[in-house]
Enzyme design. Structure first.
Site, PDB file in Angstrom:
ATOM      1  N   LYS A   1       1.035  -1.366  -0.021  1.00  0.00           N
ATOM      2  CA  LYS A   1       0.074   0.091   0.124  1.00  0.00           C
ATOM      3  C   LYS A   1       0.938   1.224   0.088  1.00  0.00           C
ATOM      4  O   LYS A   1       1.681   1.474   0.981  1.00  0.00           O
ATOM      5  CB  LYS A   1      -0.950   0.155   1.180  1.00  0.00           C
ATOM      6  CG  LYS A   1      -1.973   0.901   1.322  1.00  0.00           C
ATOM      7  CD  LYS A   1      -2.869   0.352   2.497  1.00  0.00           C
ATOM      8  CE  LYS A   1      -3.923   1.652   2.809  1.00  0.00           C
ATOM      9  NZ  LYS A   1      -4.742   0.939   3.665  1.00  0.00           N
TER      10      LYS A   1
ATOM     11  N   ASP B   1     -15.098   2.082   9.297  1.00  0.00           N
ATOM     12  CA  ASP B   1     -15.436   2.077   7.973  1.00  0.00           C
ATOM     13  C   ASP B   1     -15.600   0.576   7.364  1.00  0.00           C
ATOM     14  O   ASP B   1     -15.007   0.243   6.592  1.00  0.00           O
ATOM     15  CB  ASP B   1     -14.225   2.583   7.106  1.00  0.00           C
ATOM     16  CG  ASP B   1     -14.414   2.835   5.668  1.00  0.00           C
ATOM     17  OD1 ASP B   1     -15.766   3.248   5.405  1.00  0.00           O
ATOM     18  OD2 ASP B   1     -13.470   3.463   4.830  1.00  0.00           O
TER      19      ASP B   1
END
Ligand SMILES: *[C@@H]1O[C@H](CO)[C@@H](O)[C@H](O)[C@H]1NC(C)=O
Ligand SMILES: *[C@@H]1O[C@H](CO)[C@@H](O)[C@H](O)[C@H]1NC(C)=O
Ligand SMILES: *[C@@H]1O[C@H](CO)[C@@H](O)[C@H](O)[C@H]1NC(C)=O
Ligand SMILES: *[C@@H]1O[C@H](CO)[C@@H](O)[C@H](O)[C@H]1NC(C)=O
Ligand SMILES: *[C@@H]1O[C@H](CO)[C@@H](O)[C@H](O)[C@H]1NC(C)=O
Ligand SMILES: *[C@@H]1O[C@H](CO)[C@@H](O)[C@H](O)[C@H]1NC(C)=O
Ligand SMILES: *[C@@H]1O[C@H](CO)[C@@H](O)[C@H](O)[C@H]1NC(C)=O
Ligand SMILES: *[C@@H]1O[C@H](CO)[C@@H](O)[C@H](O)[C@H]1NC(C)=O
Ligand SMILES: *[C@@H]1O[C@H](CO)[C@@H](O)[C@H](O)[C@H]1NC(C)=O
Length: 854
Positions: A552, A648
């Protein structure tokens, strides 16, 4: 005695003034402004106007004593007024400015204060009062403290305000006598003033009678009363300086820093063809104020069952006049936007339809309300919200501008507030309380520290014993990566920027070089990109030893990204769990922010539900994925002392490994849960639309129940295999949560499930599954189950389905019915404490261990 006499004189003056103005009436001023640049002997141009020095022979005022004039030697912050802020009049004793020849009428009086360093005087120690013809305007005011306090309030709402000056505005009725502005410093102190502005209010901008909130009309008596402008805001638009308002030279500030939840109100703008609804409205506010407004944010999810709220500090024990400005910019029919107006939690107006009031679109109107604020209250709330009596289509609100005026009481407009020079209010009794609290706090901390040390020692002894006997932790369950190393915690606590290096030594796993990462990801080949995360791209990579990894990489220089990057590291360095994607390492060379995770071969759960050509998952696989992610969330919520809220939860954050084991990922928005003495965490609303907990949105209070809500949406998404928000569908179907819930409430979830499941699921399990999802979506968090309960019920659903599968396959029905009987009672009210799942039990032991280590 002299004090008494002074009071008496003041009272007398006041009475005289009232009698006088009653006789004379509320005259209308005409003519010119009086603009004074204090401490100067020349005329200066500022803000497009000429300001005459108070020592210039050419002015119409007299000074009772000159005190002395001061000039700023260092440059002052640039503003339209910088020229006149360069000088000030400083007075160590009472100073009267007497103005001759001001026609009677009402006037805006503005006093400008811009503190600067003066020789022999520390402006932080100034303190003075001001009155105008006997009406007290300010009392023992410390200007730098007041400015710092305003900045503090704005900063506390996330606006880095660094204002360096203050303008106090009053609206005063003046009779035919001379205007005497009297400045008197507190004993042993001094005062200063940079400029005085007196602007005639030629047109009548206030009516005499105004609706009282929750009552009938009241007479304001403005002929004998003064007002102070507390707030004047251009709602939803930019700050407007005096040049936008050439008759009255008013300043309109922005409103966002006063909003309780900024996200609740959406800015709208349309500058075409706005006119005043009434012919004589023009002095009330310039048209540009009406070009911008705020409406209720369309969240798709919420049916707008919330208020847009503004909160203002006001002085207690005064009457306030609240003026709201409206102009309908969007809808062009009546009954499209109907709302309620609340002032201090009381209904000021219901069934309010701007279009109907103004007689059309793009027509500017205003409404005034009168509201007394008690001596116990020092805030004023203004809220706009849906009127439930109106049809659902019309629930929306709009506001263009807002003004709050304080009305004088017994010839007084001043409220004694003291702020120290850093803006904190100073109150002797409060200070004493604070010291007592600090004392108690310190004692408590010492006590706690002592206890913790004791417990930790005890545990160490015990653990070293048990470690000897057990060897190592069972595989797949290693909650203890948890050296919440103090440097991390401190860096977070102080809000300081977190240096990755401080983490490197601890639990971060391997530190990769940029070269290694580049080699693994083929120099960030776009062909290897497997997703776009919250702050950058995710690539698939392969290490030299063949291990597959997910990389990432944050977009460079994104501030937002940095914060989330840090959160993710902090969270992941504390957490290890079979159902949380685990971190392998990181790389922070050359300003890169790169995280390296275990590779999840099967990608996101969402990609297996719809929108791609992957083969559909079976009901069993779906249930297992739900159970896995529920287990990950349950661990997040309970695995550490304070618990962690994911914030989330959605199907793109649930990843599947090569064996379809589901793991939660993306902790960029996660927050540590509420501490012991709070039941929630207050925070700006973040998350993904469609999954967002309506209660969180309404109250901005985060609890783990917000995750439960989002998980409920995930459950429906998994069974219906469609997007949570699909704007192309008919209105009632756009939002999956609302739509699926309505079917579930009719107990007919099976009508809307993924066609791929038809015939391949146990109806009984679907029924239970629907009940769980429905519970998760309860409107109020307190009615939703804990994640542990959800997990336990999902396991039961899986057992039901597996029993059904065995039956279908003609297996021995004995064992299947036994499996069902072993399962707990099917009531959802059952308590999670009776957990029979072995994994959950382990998690509880896990959390006990965590407690000991923290
Ligand atoms: C104004 O003040 C300055 C400095 O204080 C002085 O030099 C100047 O002569 C004054 N001008 C007038 C017109 O008084
Ligand atoms: C006085 O003011 C007038 C106009 O405001 C100006 O024309 C005149 O020059 C000024 N006189 C002095 C001495 O400043
Ligand atoms: C200033 O004005 C106040 C009230 O008008 C009066 O009481 C006081 O005596 C005046 N002070 C001086 C120094 O003229
Ligand atoms: C607020 O802070 C940011 C950076 O910290 C700065 O760029 C910006 O100019 C500041 N805004 C104001 C109004 O001072
Ligand atoms: C602004 O209002 C005008 C007139 O009502 C309308 O024609 C126009 O579409 C509006 N513009 C926007 C951006 O809404
Ligand atoms: C604005 O008003 C003028 C005159 O009333 C009209 O001719 C024009 O069409 C209007 N424009 C819009 C966008 O409504
Ligand atoms: C809006 O605010 C008013 C006054 O505080 C309150 O009574 C009402 O319940 C609120 N409405 C919603 C939907 O929160
Ligand atoms: C008004 O409502 C808000 C929340 O909507 C609350 O925080 C505040 O305390 C209430 N004020 C009064 C005076 O009840
Ligand atoms: C006044 O107070 C402010 C804030 O506390 C401080 O930064 C400043 O240095 C002080 N000024 C003087 C002259 O003491």
């Amino acid at each position: 005695m002299s004090k008494l006499r002074k009071k008496f004189l003041e009272l007398l003056l006041c009475v005289l003034l009232i009698i006088f103005t009653c006789v004379v009436g509320y005259g209308e001023a005409q003519g010119k402004s009086f603009l004074v640049d204090c401490g100067s002997n020349t005329s200066t141009k500022a803000d497009g106007r000429i300001w005459v020095g108070d020592l210039s022979p050419n002015n119409s005022l007299t000074l009772s004593s000159t005190g002395f004039d001061a000039t700023a030697s260092s440059p002052i912050k640039s503003s339209a007024f910088s020229e006149i802020y360069k000088s000030a009049r400083v007075f160590p004793t009472t100073l009267n400015y007497t103005f001759d020849g001001i026609p009677q009428g009402s006037y805006f009086l503005r006093l400008h204060f811009s503190p600067f360093v003066m020789e022999n005087h520390n402006v932080n120690e100034s303190s003075f009062s001001v009155s105008a013809n006997g009406m007290r305007l300010m009392l023992d005011m410390n200007i730098p403290g007041e400015i710092a306090h305003k900045n503090l309030i704005l900063q506390s709402s996330g606006h880095n305000s660094t204002a360096s000056s203050l303008v106090k505005e009053f609206l005063l009725p003046l009779g035919p006598e001379k205007l005497v502005l009297s400045f008197s410093p507190e004993k042993e102190s001094f005062g200063f003033v940079n400029a005085i502005e007196i602007v005639p209010v030629v047109d009548k901008i206030f009516k005499e009678s105004v609706a009282k909130v929750g009552g009938s009309e009241v007479e304001l008596g403005l002929g004998g009363r003064g007002m102070e402008t507390m707030y004047r805001l251009n709602v939803g638009g930019p700050k407007l300086g005096p040049s936008h308002d050439l008759n009255l030279y008013r300043t309109w500030e922005t409103d966002s820093s006063y909003m309780v939840i900024e996200n609740a109100g959406e800015e709208v703008k349309n500058s075409s063809n706005i006119t005043y609804a009434l012919a004589n409205e023009s002095p009330v506010a310039p048209l540009v104020v009406y070009e911008t407004a705020r409406t209720m944010t369309n969240t798709e999810v919420l049916e707008k069952r919330f208020n847009i709220s503004w909160r203002f500090e006001v002085d207690p024990n005064f009457d306030y006049l609240v003026r709201l400005h409206f102009c309908e910019l969007l809808v062009d029919k009546q009954n499209q936007r109907i709302f309620k107006i609340y002032i201090n939690n009381k209904t000021a107006a219901g069934n309010f339809d701007i279009y109907a009031h103004a007689g059309g679109k793009n027509k500017a109107i205003h409404q005034d309300y009168f509201d007394p604020v008690s001596s116990k209250n020092d805030v004023l709330w203004i809220q706009l919200g849906p009127d439930t009596s109106a049809g659902a289509s019309g629930t929306d609100a709009l506001l263009s501008g807002l003004e709050i005026f304080k009305l004088s009481k017994n010839g007084n407009l001043a409220h004694l507030m003291r702020f120290d020079s850093s803006g904190h209010s100073v109150d002797d009794s409060k200070m004493r309380m604070i010291w007592i609290c600090i004392g108690a706090g310190v004692a408590a901390i010492i006590l706690v520290a002592f206890l913790v040390t004791f417990v930790v020692c005890l545990c160490k002894i015990r653990r070293s014993k048990s470690d000897d006997s057990k060897g190592n932790n069972p595989p797949g369950w290693r909650p203890l990566f948890l050296h919440v190393n103090n440097s991390t915690a401190n860096a977070k606590a102080t809000g300081g920027s977190l240096r990755l290096n401080t983490l490197a030594a601890s639990t971060m796993g391997r530190k990769f070089t940029l070269a290694e990462i580049r080699a693994a990801a083929k120099n960030f080949d776009d062909g290897l990109a497997i997703g776009v995360g919250g702050f950058g791209k995710v690539y698939r990579g392969e290490l030299e030893d063949g291990t597959l990894i997910a990389i990432k990489r944050a977009t460079p220089h994104s501030q937002q990204g940095l914060a989330e990057f840090e959160t993710e590291i902090v969270m992941l360095s504390r957490l290890r769990h079979r159902h949380l994607v685990s971190l392998i390492g990181f790389c922070d060379e050359h300003n890169e922010m790169i995280l390296v995770y275990e590779y999840m071969a099967n990608g996101t759960l969402r990609s297996h539900l719809f929108g791609s050509n992957l083969p559909p998952l079976s009901w069993k696989q779906r249930l297992e994925a739900c159970i896995g992610s529920a287990r990950g969330l349950h661990y997040l919520h309970t695995g550490s002392e304070r618990g962690i809220i994911h914030r989330d939860v959605k199907t793109t954050n649930i990843l599947l490994d090569e064996n379809f084991v589901a793991k939660m990922s993306d902790f960029g928005l996660s927050k540590a849960g509420p501490s012991m003495d709070h039941t929630h965490v207050s925070t700006a609303v973040k998350g993904s639309f469609g999954y967002l907990d309506p209660e969180y949105f309404r109250r901005q209070q985060l609890t783990e129940k917000s995750d439960v809500y989002s998980f409920g949406v995930v459950l429906f998404e998994v069974v219906c295999a469609r997007a949570v928000i699909n704007p192309t569908l008919p209105k009632d179907q756009i939002n999956l949560a609302e739509w699926a819930l309505s079917w579930q409430k009719q107990r007919s979830l099976e009508s809307i499930i993924d066609p791929n499941l038809r015939g391949n699921y146990s109806p009984e399990s679907l029924e239970k599954y629907g009940e769980i999802a429905e519970k998760c979506l309860a409107d109020e968090g307190k009615n939703r189950p804990m994640m542990g309960e959800v997990l336990w019920h999902l396991e039961y659903v899986l057992q039901l389905h597996e029993a059904w599968l065995r039956k279908q396959n003609g297996e021995n029905s004995f064992s299947s019915s036994q499996a069902v009987e072993e399962a707990p009672e099917s009531s959802l009210q059952a308590c999670s404490n009776q957990d029979s799942s072995s994994e959950t039990k382990k998690s509880q032991t896990g959390s006990t261990t965590l407690h000991n280590v923290v």
